[in-house]
Enzyme design. Sequence first.
Site, PDB file in Angstrom:
ATOM      1  N   LEU A  14       0.857  -1.187   0.000  1.00 47.69           N
ATOM      2  CA  LEU A  14       0.000   0.000   0.000  1.00 47.69           C
ATOM      3  C   LEU A  14       0.885   1.227   0.000  1.00 47.69           C
ATOM      4  O   LEU A  14       1.052   1.912   1.008  1.00 47.69           O
ATOM      5  CB  LEU A  14      -0.923  -0.007   1.219  1.00 47.69           C
ATOM      6  CG  LEU A  14      -2.272  -0.640   1.017  1.00 47.69           C
ATOM      7  CD1 LEU A  14      -3.101  -0.585   2.297  1.00 47.69           C
ATOM      8  CD2 LEU A  14      -3.019  -0.018  -0.133  1.00 47.69           C
ATOM      9  N   HIS A  15       1.455   1.494  -1.156  1.00 45.70           N
ATOM     10  CA  HIS A  15       2.378   2.608  -1.308  1.00 45.70           C
ATOM     11  C   HIS A  15       2.114   3.243  -2.666  1.00 45.70           C
ATOM     12  O   HIS A  15       1.717   2.565  -3.599  1.00 45.70           O
ATOM     13  CB  HIS A  15       3.819   2.091  -1.223  1.00 45.70           C
ATOM     14  CG  HIS A  15       4.833   3.178  -1.275  1.00 45.70           C
ATOM     15  ND1 HIS A  15       5.041   4.047  -0.228  1.00 45.70           N
ATOM     16  CD2 HIS A  15       5.683   3.549  -2.243  1.00 45.70           C
ATOM     17  CE1 HIS A  15       5.986   4.905  -0.568  1.00 45.70           C
ATOM     18  NE2 HIS A  15       6.391   4.620  -1.791  1.00 45.70           N
ATOM     19  N   ALA A  16       2.308   4.527  -2.765  1.00 42.04           N
ATOM     20  CA  ALA A  16       2.188   5.266  -4.017  1.00 42.04           C
ATOM     21  C   ALA A  16       0.846   5.018  -4.718  1.00 42.04           C
ATOM     22  O   ALA A  16      -0.201   5.252  -4.145  1.00 42.04           O
ATOM     23  CB  ALA A  16       3.377   4.990  -4.929  1.00 42.04           C
TER      24      ALA A  16
END
Length: 94
Positions: A14-16
């Site tokens: 759960l990044h960018a």
Amino acid sequence: MPERTVVVASSTGLHARPAKIFVQAAARQGVPVRIRVGEGKPVPANSMLAVLALGAKHGTEVTLEAEGPGAGEALDSLAELLARDLDAEEAPHG
């Protein structure tokens, strides 16, 4: 309170981009949704900073929770989203 536990499928976690897609989808739900990692403190799923701060990586198990009318449907929708590799999906054009 309804909950759904799901494993983050995106290769970057759960990044960018996957976080942005998830946060936008959470914001569109008709009920407030919270997300947590393990037994950690739940945070608002519609907050980009809070979601990024979870540090959820590929394979991390997260729990979504919501209350109110439509909570189950909202959780099903968001759990389905997290179960997909959002990095592998083509970015929308426009």
